[in-house]
Design a protein around this motif. Structure first.
Motif, mmCIF file in Angstrom:
data_model
loop_
_atom_site.group_PDB
_atom_site.id
_atom_site.type_symbol
_atom_site.label_atom_id
_atom_site.label_comp_id
_atom_site.label_asym_id
_atom_site.label_seq_id
_atom_site.Cartn_x
_atom_site.Cartn_y
_atom_site.Cartn_z
ATOM 1 N N LYS A 503 -5.467 -1.855 -2.957
ATOM 2 C CA LYS A 503 -5.411 -0.697 -3.846
ATOM 3 C C LYS A 503 -4.785 0.510 -3.160
ATOM 4 C CE LYS A 503 -8.231 2.346 -6.731
ATOM 5 N NZ LYS A 503 -9.594 2.661 -7.229
ATOM 6 N N SER A 504 -5.191 0.759 -1.920
ATOM 7 C CA SER A 504 -4.675 1.940 -1.215
ATOM 8 C C SER A 504 -4.633 1.704 0.283
ATOM 9 C CB SER A 504 -5.541 3.165 -1.513
ATOM 10 O OG SER A 504 -6.845 2.992 -0.980
ATOM 11 N N TYR A 505 -3.849 2.534 0.962
ATOM 12 C CA TYR A 505 -3.755 2.481 2.424
ATOM 13 C C TYR A 505 -3.392 3.870 2.906
ATOM 14 C CZ TYR A 505 1.126 2.250 1.121
ATOM 15 O OH TYR A 505 2.341 2.524 0.549
ATOM 16 N N ASN A 506 -3.925 4.243 4.035
ATOM 17 C CA ASN A 506 -3.635 5.556 4.615
ATOM 18 C C ASN A 506 -3.535 5.426 6.124
ATOM 19 O OD1 ASN A 506 -3.775 7.867 2.501
ATOM 20 N ND2 ASN A 506 -5.471 6.497 1.963
ATOM 21 N N GLY A 507 -2.542 6.116 6.687
ATOM 22 C CA GLY A 507 -2.353 6.101 8.118
ATOM 23 C C GLY A 507 -2.475 7.505 8.695
ATOM 24 N N TYR A 508 -2.982 7.591 9.911
ATOM 25 C CA TYR A 508 -3.166 8.889 10.566
ATOM 26 C C TYR A 508 -2.707 8.786 12.017
ATOM 27 C CZ TYR A 508 -6.261 9.459 6.559
ATOM 28 O OH TYR A 508 -6.766 9.505 5.282
ATOM 29 N N LEU A 509 -1.951 9.793 12.445
ATOM 30 C CA LEU A 509 -1.559 9.922 13.854
ATOM 31 C C LEU A 509 -2.222 11.167 14.404
ATOM 32 C CD1 LEU A 509 2.230 9.105 14.482
ATOM 33 C CD2 LEU A 509 0.215 8.023 15.499
ATOM 34 N N ASN A 510 -3.092 10.969 15.381
ATOM 35 C CA ASN A 510 -3.796 12.092 16.006
ATOM 36 C C ASN A 510 -4.516 12.957 14.959
ATOM 37 O OD1 ASN A 510 -2.585 11.248 18.488
ATOM 38 N ND2 ASN A 510 -0.724 12.311 17.850
ATOM 39 N N GLY A 511 -5.043 12.283 13.938
ATOM 40 C CA GLY A 511 -5.795 12.972 12.884
ATOM 41 C C GLY A 511 -4.951 13.487 11.740
ATOM 42 N N ASN A 512 -3.628 13.411 11.852
ATOM 43 C CA ASN A 512 -2.736 13.884 10.791
ATOM 44 C C ASN A 512 -2.271 12.720 9.917
ATOM 45 O OD1 ASN A 512 -2.647 16.654 11.728
ATOM 46 N ND2 ASN A 512 -1.377 15.904 13.420
ATOM 47 N N TRP A 513 -2.318 12.931 8.608
ATOM 48 C CA TRP A 513 -1.853 11.885 7.686
ATOM 49 C C TRP A 513 -0.360 11.645 7.889
ATOM 50 C CZ3 TRP A 513 1.747 11.151 3.812
ATOM 51 C CH2 TRP A 513 1.565 10.043 2.976
ATOM 52 N N ILE A 514 0.047 10.349 7.917
ATOM 53 C CA ILE A 514 1.466 10.013 8.032
ATOM 54 C C ILE A 514 1.872 9.092 6.880
ATOM 55 C CG2 ILE A 514 1.607 10.317 10.530
ATOM 56 C CD1 ILE A 514 1.390 7.240 10.784
ATOM 57 N N LEU A 515 3.139 9.167 6.556
ATOM 58 C CA LEU A 515 3.674 8.347 5.476
ATOM 59 C C LEU A 515 3.977 6.939 5.973
ATOM 60 C CD1 LEU A 515 4.911 7.924 2.629
ATOM 61 C CD2 LEU A 515 7.070 8.801 3.568
ATOM 62 N N PHE A 516 3.381 5.952 5.310
ATOM 63 C CA PHE A 516 3.738 4.556 5.491
ATOM 64 C C PHE A 516 4.366 4.076 4.189
ATOM 65 C CE2 PHE A 516 0.760 4.180 9.128
ATOM 66 C CZ PHE A 516 1.508 3.361 9.970
ATOM 67 N N GLU A 517 5.567 3.505 4.273
ATOM 68 C CA GLU A 517 6.199 2.935 3.096
ATOM 69 C C GLU A 517 5.778 1.475 2.976
ATOM 70 O OE1 GLU A 517 10.350 3.581 2.725
ATOM 71 O OE2 GLU A 517 10.216 5.737 3.147
ATOM 72 N N TYR A 518 5.405 1.067 1.765
ATOM 73 C CA TYR A 518 4.833 -0.263 1.546
ATOM 74 C C TYR A 518 5.856 -1.179 0.879
ATOM 75 C CZ TYR A 518 1.375 -3.746 -0.090
ATOM 76 O OH TYR A 518 0.672 -4.897 -0.343
ATOM 77 N N ASN A 519 6.148 -2.304 1.517
ATOM 78 C CA ASN A 519 7.026 -3.328 0.950
ATOM 79 C C ASN A 519 6.140 -4.512 0.559
ATOM 80 O OD1 ASN A 519 8.796 -5.553 0.555
ATOM 81 N ND2 ASN A 519 10.348 -4.594 1.845
ATOM 82 N N THR A 520 5.925 -4.690 -0.747
ATOM 83 C CA THR A 520 5.024 -5.754 -1.204
ATOM 84 C C THR A 520 5.598 -7.145 -0.971
ATOM 85 O OG1 THR A 520 5.942 -5.602 -3.450
ATOM 86 C CG2 THR A 520 4.002 -4.275 -2.960
ATOM 87 N N LYS A 521 6.924 -7.247 -0.865
ATOM 88 C CA LYS A 521 7.547 -8.562 -0.656
ATOM 89 C C LYS A 521 7.271 -9.079 0.753
ATOM 90 C CE LYS A 521 11.644 -7.017 -2.023
ATOM 91 N NZ LYS A 521 11.417 -5.767 -2.768
ATOM 92 N N THR A 522 7.301 -8.179 1.721
ATOM 93 C CA THR A 522 7.045 -8.574 3.119
ATOM 94 C C THR A 522 5.612 -8.287 3.548
ATOM 95 O OG1 THR A 522 7.731 -6.398 3.952
ATOM 96 C CG2 THR A 522 9.455 -8.081 3.699
ATOM 97 N N ARG A 523 4.863 -7.560 2.693
ATOM 98 C CA ARG A 523 3.482 -7.153 2.995
ATOM 99 C C ARG A 523 3.422 -6.293 4.254
ATOM 100 N NH1 ARG A 523 -0.036 -12.684 1.743
ATOM 101 N NH2 ARG A 523 0.614 -12.923 -0.423
ATOM 102 N N LYS A 524 4.436 -5.472 4.423
ATOM 103 C CA LYS A 524 4.480 -4.607 5.604
ATOM 104 C C LYS A 524 4.484 -3.140 5.186
ATOM 105 C CE LYS A 524 6.831 -7.694 8.894
ATOM 106 N NZ LYS A 524 6.783 -8.922 8.118
ATOM 107 N N ILE A 525 3.849 -2.321 6.014
ATOM 108 C CA ILE A 525 3.940 -0.869 5.853
ATOM 109 C C ILE A 525 4.691 -0.321 7.055
ATOM 110 C CG2 ILE A 525 1.903 -0.600 4.389
ATOM 111 C CD1 ILE A 525 0.297 0.178 6.854
ATOM 112 N N THR A 526 5.565 0.640 6.794
ATOM 113 C CA THR A 526 6.456 1.145 7.837
ATOM 114 C C THR A 526 6.409 2.668 7.892
ATOM 115 O OG1 THR A 526 7.969 -0.720 7.480
ATOM 116 C CG2 THR A 526 8.833 1.180 8.683
ATOM 117 N N HIS A 527 6.204 3.211 9.079
ATOM 118 C CA HIS A 527 6.284 4.644 9.304
ATOM 119 C C HIS A 527 7.534 4.929 10.137
ATOM 120 C CE1 HIS A 527 5.370 8.781 10.255
ATOM 121 N NE2 HIS A 527 5.475 8.512 11.562
ATOM 122 N N TYR A 528 8.292 5.957 9.730
ATOM 123 C CA TYR A 528 9.504 6.356 10.450
ATOM 124 C C TYR A 528 9.164 7.536 11.362
ATOM 125 C CZ TYR A 528 12.071 3.323 7.285
ATOM 126 O OH TYR A 528 12.534 2.214 6.591
#
Length: 564
Positions: A503-528
């Motif tokens: 349903k949802s996913y959230n990523g944090y770096l050093n306590g700060n929210w970061i954007l992860f892009e979700y690819n449902t075909k590969t089931r991977k989340i990617t942060h740039y």
């Protein structure tokens, strides 16, 4: 009634006389035009809404604004159209660009700011007219493969800005980018006995033999029938540019020279999309994956592109009367394929009977139908289905059988299951699942009140109560714990769920929210890392993934990075 018919006639004349600008819009790509999908093409549960431009089997091609205007809507989703940009133009039309890899310049900055403001990858924005102004030929994005795309391409649409009706790009002069000297291919013609009638001594649909004539048309073997019959075709179109099959543009049938039933893919509304399931022989499609387009309506439905006579395309075969039925299939360029079918009367009894259907109830499509057994109840609102049908309804233990998916539902219906075997704590993890042929459970959002679980679905089949107590799974694509990632451009994790789904996913770096892009075909989340959140030296990463019923999984690690 007379006023309604007059209004309908005038409306059709107005639509037919609409003049679209031919030289106002440019192509959105600067490579030779090749289509992998055209307007109106038959797709699962919908007609295709635009052109699918091939992009040389790769991502990253420049996507250009087709004309001056402003970005009126941006939608980012891991499903459907993926990353999509909508541009409103001053002449009253909107162009849509989908499955993008990334937007460009000011538009991408606007999107990135919204991601971080909303702290979500899935966002939808409606910029004001003066916020993101674009000019014709401006690079607005790079082509991609996001959302439900099955390969790199650019999905491109035209819409009427006010009504949001979608329009065939060919009408805007895009035919000049395509060469087409090929006639459509009619692969099969079927005759359908209706209302207990027979055709060639069969009560089941029959494939007709076709023979090519010297003039390039086709002649079918004679149909000998009694009573009501209809016809259906499977047909594809080809052009000189793409060398793959596309959908047909126009089909028209004639009975003794008079128009009977036809349709032409110029424009239609999004609320009409699902009528594709009424247009085709849905049962045959689900069993064989063959889409037969029916040239008749046993029960009329409101698909605006259809033009028919008072018989709705149904041919009534009577004694002592010979008929000639003709089918013409054409592409936008006027290339036409014709099939002629002679029809005669035959009172002989059938040799092939109708296919047996397991059923114990009868559904009236125009009325509300409620079926209940043991602890399970199903409510079909009026007009859930296109036609009346005999339905198999059964409850065996904890499994509800609602016929099967050979009968299409146009709108949602409700399933209610009562069960007292779950504790209050467990109930939040319980949902009504559709049960696949392989035993796989499909999640449906479920409401619980007391001991009654309810959901709304749009597909017949098997359903059961399921409970999901398992959290999602998070794993690293490559080892990062305690490592230096100074040369990496991205941070990537795999996420999956074996139960109700993510349903949802959230990523944090050093306590700060970061954007992860979700690819449902590969089931991977990617942060740039280019987002600029990563710190010099040590970085603490935390990712939380939650499934549809609230089970959560947390992943934590530390890595190092130098920005110098």
């Amino acid at each position: 009634m007379r006023f309604f018919l007059f209004f309908l006639l005038i409306s059709r004349v107005v639509i037919a006389q609409t003049t679209y600008p031919k030289d106002y819009f440019q192509a959105p790509l600067d490579i030779p035009t090749q289509l992998s999908g055209n307007f109106g093409e038959l797709r699962p549960n919908h007609f295709h809404a635009g052109f699918d431009f091939k992009t040389l089997q790769r991502e990253g091609l420049k996507v250009y604004a087709a004309a001056d205007g402003y970005v009126s809507r941006i939608k980012i989703s891991p499903f459907g159209n993926g990353k999509a940009i909508y541009i409103n133009h001053p002449n009253g039309y909107t162009t849509v660009y989908c499955h993008l890899q990334t937007a460009s310049g000011e538009i991408e900055n606007y999107i990135k700011k919204t991601h971080y403001k909303d702290q979500n990858f899935e966002i939808e924005m409606f910029p004001k007219a003066n916020e993101l102004v674009v000019t014709k030929g401006q690079v607005i994005a790079l082509s991609g493969n996001t959302g439900s795309s099955e390969g790199p391409h650019l999905h491109f649409e035209f819409r009427d800005t006010k009504t949001e009706k979608i329009i065939n790009p060919m009408l805007f002069g895009f035919d000049k980018f395509i060469k087409d000297t090929k006639t459509p291919v009619i692969a099969a013609v079927y005759v359908y006995p209706l209302s207990g009638s027979t055709a060639n001594k069969s009560k089941r649909p029959l494939l007709l033999n076709l023979s090519l004539q010297k003039d390039g048309t086709y002649l079918a073997n004679k149909v000998l029938a009694n009573g009501a019959i209809g016809f259906g075709i499977t047909a594809d179109d080809y052009d000189n540019n793409s060398f793959n099959k596309n959908g047909i543009y126009k089909v028209q049938s004639f009975l003794n020279g008079k128009t009977s039933f036809g349709y032409q893919f110029d424009t239609y509304g999004f609320d009409e999309m699902r009528y594709v399931n009424a247009l085709i022989d849905y049962s045959r499609y689900k069993k064989t994956y063959q889409r037969v387009q029916k040239l008749f309506m046993s029960t009329p439905y409101n698909l605006s592109i259809i033009k028919t006579d008072g018989t709705n395309g149904i041919v009534n075969v009577l004694p002592n009367i010979n008929l000639v039925y003709r089918i013409e299939v054409a592409d936008f360029f006027g290339n036409t394929t014709t099939v002629t079918i002679p029809i005669g009367f035959d009172a002989s009894s059938s040799v092939v009977e109708q296919e047996a259907v397991i059923s114990n109830y009868f559904v009236k499509a125009q009325k509300e139908n409620i079926f209940s057994k043991d602890n399970m109840t199903v409510t079909f609102p009026a007009k859930t289905f296109y036609e009346d049908f005999s339905m198999n309804f059964a409850v065996n233990g904890n499994i509800l059988t609602l016929h099967d998916d050979t009968v299409p539902a146009h709108s949602n219906f409700e399933i209610a299951i009562e069960s007292d075997k779950y504790t209050d704590e467990q109930k939040s993890k319980v949902y009504i699942a559709n049960l696949g042929a392989n035993g796989r459970l499909g999640y449906n959002w479920t409401n619980v009140k007391g001991n009654v679980f309810t959901t709304r679905v749009r597909t017949l089949g098997k359903y059961t109560l399921a409970i999901d107590n398992s959290p999602p799974i998070i794993s690293v694509v490559k080892p990062i714990q305690g490592r230096w990632l100074s040369n990496d451009k991205t941070l990537q994790l795999s996420i999956s769920d074996t139960g109700s789904g993510i349903k949802s996913y959230n990523g944090y770096l050093n306590g700060n929210w970061i954007l992860f892009e979700y690819n449902t075909k590969t089931r991977k989340i990617t942060h740039y890392f280019s987002d600029g959140i990563v710190a010099e030296g040590a970085n603490n990463l935390k990712v939380i993934v939650t499934d549809q019923v609230g089970n959560s999984k947390t992943f934590e690690t530390q890595f190092f990075r130098s920005q110098k």
